[in-house]
Design an enzyme around this catalytic site. Structure first.
Site, mmCIF file in Angstrom:
data_model
loop_
_atom_site.group_PDB
_atom_site.id
_atom_site.type_symbol
_atom_site.label_atom_id
_atom_site.label_comp_id
_atom_site.label_asym_id
_atom_site.label_seq_id
_atom_site.Cartn_x
_atom_site.Cartn_y
_atom_site.Cartn_z
ATOM 1 N N ASP A 39 0.805 -1.222 0.000
ATOM 2 C CA ASP A 39 0.000 0.000 0.000
ATOM 3 C C ASP A 39 0.837 1.269 0.000
ATOM 4 O O ASP A 39 0.409 2.319 0.474
ATOM 5 C CB ASP A 39 -0.965 0.012 1.195
ATOM 6 C CG ASP A 39 -0.236 -0.030 2.526
ATOM 7 O OD1 ASP A 39 0.983 -0.301 2.521
ATOM 8 O OD2 ASP A 39 -0.877 0.216 3.562
ATOM 9 N N HIS A 242 25.336 2.206 -17.486
ATOM 10 C CA HIS A 242 24.163 2.502 -16.666
ATOM 11 C C HIS A 242 24.290 1.864 -15.286
ATOM 12 O O HIS A 242 23.342 1.288 -14.763
ATOM 13 C CB HIS A 242 22.881 2.036 -17.370
ATOM 14 C CG HIS A 242 22.526 2.881 -18.556
ATOM 15 N ND1 HIS A 242 21.588 2.512 -19.492
ATOM 16 C CD2 HIS A 242 22.999 4.087 -18.966
ATOM 17 C CE1 HIS A 242 21.501 3.458 -20.423
ATOM 18 N NE2 HIS A 242 22.338 4.415 -20.112
ATOM 19 N N ASP A 259 27.245 10.634 -13.270
ATOM 20 C CA ASP A 259 26.259 11.067 -14.263
ATOM 21 C C ASP A 259 24.981 11.342 -13.483
ATOM 22 O O ASP A 259 24.292 10.412 -13.051
ATOM 23 C CB ASP A 259 26.056 9.963 -15.302
ATOM 24 C CG ASP A 259 25.172 10.400 -16.475
ATOM 25 O OD1 ASP A 259 24.420 11.371 -16.315
ATOM 26 O OD2 ASP A 259 25.238 9.752 -17.530
ATOM 27 N N ASP A 270 21.413 17.334 -16.946
ATOM 28 C CA ASP A 270 22.068 16.054 -17.252
ATOM 29 C C ASP A 270 23.563 16.319 -17.431
ATOM 30 O O ASP A 270 23.994 16.774 -18.492
ATOM 31 C CB ASP A 270 21.459 15.452 -18.520
ATOM 32 C CG ASP A 270 21.981 14.056 -18.814
ATOM 33 O OD1 ASP A 270 22.727 13.506 -17.993
ATOM 34 O OD2 ASP A 270 21.623 13.515 -19.879
ATOM 35 N N HIS A 349 28.464 4.372 -27.443
ATOM 36 C CA HIS A 349 27.181 5.073 -27.409
ATOM 37 C C HIS A 349 27.224 6.322 -28.281
ATOM 38 O O HIS A 349 28.272 6.717 -28.794
ATOM 39 C CB HIS A 349 26.787 5.427 -25.969
ATOM 40 C CG HIS A 349 27.782 6.288 -25.239
ATOM 41 N ND1 HIS A 349 27.918 7.647 -25.449
ATOM 42 C CD2 HIS A 349 28.696 5.975 -24.281
ATOM 43 C CE1 HIS A 349 28.848 8.132 -24.658
ATOM 44 N NE2 HIS A 349 29.345 7.133 -23.930
ATOM 45 N N HIS A 353 21.762 13.520 -27.120
ATOM 46 C CA HIS A 353 20.321 13.277 -27.124
ATOM 47 C C HIS A 353 19.623 14.578 -26.735
ATOM 48 O O HIS A 353 20.182 15.430 -26.053
ATOM 49 C CB HIS A 353 19.928 12.134 -26.175
ATOM 50 C CG HIS A 353 20.317 12.355 -24.735
ATOM 51 N ND1 HIS A 353 19.627 13.199 -23.886
ATOM 52 C CD2 HIS A 353 21.330 11.838 -23.981
ATOM 53 C CE1 HIS A 353 20.181 13.181 -22.683
ATOM 54 N NE2 HIS A 353 21.232 12.379 -22.715
ATOM 55 N N HIS A 360 15.835 12.105 -21.800
ATOM 56 C CA HIS A 360 15.962 11.766 -23.212
ATOM 57 C C HIS A 360 14.682 12.298 -23.854
ATOM 58 O O HIS A 360 13.669 11.606 -23.929
ATOM 59 C CB HIS A 360 16.117 10.259 -23.414
ATOM 60 C CG HIS A 360 17.491 9.765 -23.073
ATOM 61 N ND1 HIS A 360 18.278 9.073 -23.960
ATOM 62 C CD2 HIS A 360 18.240 9.884 -21.948
ATOM 63 C CE1 HIS A 360 19.440 8.777 -23.391
ATOM 64 N NE2 HIS A 360 19.433 9.271 -22.155
ATOM 65 N N GLU A 383 28.246 14.316 -25.031
ATOM 66 C CA GLU A 383 28.786 13.427 -24.002
ATOM 67 C C GLU A 383 29.687 12.329 -24.572
ATOM 68 O O GLU A 383 29.350 11.144 -24.518
ATOM 69 C CB GLU A 383 27.657 12.801 -23.193
ATOM 70 C CG GLU A 383 26.529 12.188 -24.017
ATOM 71 C CD GLU A 383 25.441 11.613 -23.135
ATOM 72 O OE1 GLU A 383 25.753 10.781 -22.254
ATOM 73 O OE2 GLU A 383 24.274 11.994 -23.322
ATOM 74 N N TYR A 387 35.817 3.950 -22.475
ATOM 75 C CA TYR A 387 35.658 2.949 -21.420
ATOM 76 C C TYR A 387 36.562 1.763 -21.752
ATOM 77 O O TYR A 387 36.318 1.036 -22.725
ATOM 78 C CB TYR A 387 34.191 2.507 -21.327
ATOM 79 C CG TYR A 387 33.234 3.678 -21.380
ATOM 80 C CD1 TYR A 387 32.856 4.353 -20.224
ATOM 81 C CD2 TYR A 387 32.752 4.145 -22.610
ATOM 82 C CE1 TYR A 387 32.001 5.442 -20.269
ATOM 83 C CE2 TYR A 387 31.896 5.234 -22.677
ATOM 84 C CZ TYR A 387 31.528 5.882 -21.509
ATOM 85 O OH TYR A 387 30.691 6.972 -21.578
ATOM 86 N N ARG A 405 33.648 9.828 -18.988
ATOM 87 C CA ARG A 405 32.639 10.504 -19.803
ATOM 88 C C ARG A 405 32.562 11.946 -19.346
ATOM 89 O O ARG A 405 32.638 12.227 -18.141
ATOM 90 C CB ARG A 405 31.272 9.813 -19.695
ATOM 91 C CG ARG A 405 30.199 10.432 -20.583
ATOM 92 C CD ARG A 405 28.980 9.520 -20.768
ATOM 93 N NE ARG A 405 28.235 9.253 -19.549
ATOM 94 C CZ ARG A 405 28.232 8.091 -18.904
ATOM 95 N NH1 ARG A 405 28.973 7.072 -19.352
ATOM 96 N NH2 ARG A 405 27.512 7.925 -17.807
ATOM 97 N N GLU A 407 30.033 15.174 -19.983
ATOM 98 C CA GLU A 407 28.736 15.515 -20.587
ATOM 99 C C GLU A 407 28.305 16.919 -20.189
ATOM 100 O O GLU A 407 28.289 17.269 -19.010
ATOM 101 C CB GLU A 407 27.674 14.514 -20.133
ATOM 102 C CG GLU A 407 26.287 14.793 -20.666
ATOM 103 C CD GLU A 407 25.277 13.769 -20.167
ATOM 104 O OE1 GLU A 407 24.242 13.606 -20.835
ATOM 105 O OE2 GLU A 407 25.522 13.141 -19.111
#
Length: 443
Positions: A39, A242, A259, A270, A349, A353, A360, A383, A387, A405, A407
């Site tokens: 609940d 991710h 990130d 972002d 990648h 975006h 996104h 970005e 890696y 990275r 970005e």
């Protein structure tokens, strides 16, 4: 915290209606509460399309717009006032206040929807709605059946049903001045949080402790929270795109990739920054970091009206591949390595975006099979990253387990672009200075 005036949402609804054919009936549902366990529910987050057109932040509502009808054209179905329920879950706006505060022609209790919608469908020539919403589509089929039952002698059912998503996505893609103000605020708060992370980071902290510092800053600065699940990955974890566990201990000598972005009045920040846990980059880390930074700055320098995201990505790929060959991580001719996509083992990648109410964000990336030209008012990310997996056997061990990275959020202007996330440093000198306690390094 100043919210957008009701006139902004009324103007958006009118603009959308103007783009539709006569006698079109448009349906946009709100989000609903989602059960977390038994609940308890997840924190409510309004559907972005519904929010864009209404500014109404309650669950279980339906926006109805009618083009060219003789009577009301902007309707809302929402939950009624209910003192007992409001005691448990908070004050509801109700129908009377919805007309006054949100600028609707009429508002109906949600319980009236099955009585009212067949009447409206009986006058419509076509219907526009988000077709991926299966629950709404099922209700629509029920309302069509009701039209046949109740109005079969006077009504002709709509002959076409059209997906609203693309039409509304294109409208949302070009940010208006009032949206840009909110996006700059989301970016500023996000940048402040990343600066805080750099300042408090030290070896032996857990990744989740750094996450807590970032999200604390979001809320203290007036954001509703993160605009997506924050990624805090140190060492090998930075190579997982991710990664969201955020549970490991951060070690001296490792980089940590963060990130994370704040959500401010629905709009997303972002940002990704990568920095050394102990405040000092090693030589291999410096070499890879400066290569990613070079690609980031190159793409920013190329951003202007009429450029395309494809062009920016191709420039980033060429920059990274050239640098990887120079560092010995790739062997061969640059053109051949690009053509065979050999670089994808290290950069897998895209570069960009769209950014807006969704991290996104909506809007077509291609038109008539070609990358669409950028226009002033578009906001997107840049970005690039590299890696080097910890088990990458064919590279020198000095590179293994390094994930980087960088970005930024970028607004296209009439003459070029504006980097909205410049409030957090990204040069090695700036990062190291801020981590050593020089607050001026962020500027």
């Amino acid at each position: 915290m100043e919210h957008l005036p009701v006139e902004v949402f009324i103007k958006r609804r009118r603009a959308l209606m103007d783009s539709l054919p006569d006698k079109a009936l448009l349906l946009v549902p709100s989000a609903t509460l989602v059960t977390r366990s038994r609940d308890t529910e997840h924190p409510f987050r309004q559907d972005s399309d519904f929010w864009y057109l209404t500014g109404f932040n309650e669950p279980d509502a339906l926006l109805v717009l009618m083009k060219g009808y003789e009577k009301s054209e902007q309707l809302l179905f929402n939950q009624p006032k209910d003192k007992l329920m409001e005691t448990w879950t908070g004050i509801r706006l109700g129908q009377v206040a919805a007309v006054i505060q949100l600028g609707f022609d009429q508002a109906f209790a949600l319980a009236d929807i099955d009585q009212q919608l067949p009447k409206l469908l009986a006058e419509a020539s076509e219907v526009w709605m988000p077709l991926e919403d299966e629950a709404l589509y099922s209700r629509y089929l029920f309302w069509r059946q009701q039209v046949r039952t109740r109005f079969k002698r006077v009504a002709s059912l709509p002959t076409r049903i059209t997906d609203l998503s693309q039409q509304l996505g294109e409208m949302r893609l070009l940010k208006q001045p009032e949206e840009i103000i909110l996006m700059k605020q989301a970016a500023r708060i996000s940048a402040e949080a990343h600066c805080r992370a750099m300042q408090v980071c030290k070896p032996s902290m857990y990744e989740y402790q750094l996450q807590a510092e970032i999200e604390y800053e979001f809320r203290m600065q007036g954001a509703s929270g993160p605009s997506y699940s924050s990624i805090v990955g140190a060492g090998d974890n930075a190579c997982v795109l991710h990664y969201v566990e955020n549970s490991a201990v951060m070690q001296a000598g490792d980089l940590v990739l963060i990130d994370a972005g704040a959500e401010y009045q629905g709009y997303a920040g972002d940002i990704t920054r990568t920095f050394p846990v102990n405040g000092t980059f090693s030589t291999p880390q410096q070499q890879l970091y400066n290569l990613v930074l070079k690609a980031n700055e190159l793409a920013i320098s190329l951003t202007r009206p009429a450029a395309t995201l494809d062009e920016l990505h191709q420039a980033v790929v060429r920059c990274l591949v050239t640098g990887l060959v120079e560092l010995g991580l790739l062997q061969g001719d640059v053109e051949s390595l690009i053509e065979t996509e050999a670089y994808k083992v290290f950069f897998m990648h895209g570069t960009s975006h769209w950014l807006g109410l969704d991290v996104h964000d909506v809007g077509l990336y291609r038109q008539e099979g070609k990358a669409r030209p950028l226009q002033a008012g578009m906001v997107f990310t840049i970005e690039p990253g590299l890696y080097i997996a910890p088990d990458q056997a064919d590279v020198d061990p000095q590179w293994r387990g390094i994930g980087i990275r960088i970005e930024d959020d970028v607004l296209v202007t009439a003459t070029g672009c504006e980097v909205l996330t410049s409030g957090v440093p990204k040069t090695i000198a700036g990062i190291e200075a801020l981590m050593k306690g020089d607050d001026y390094a962020r500027h």
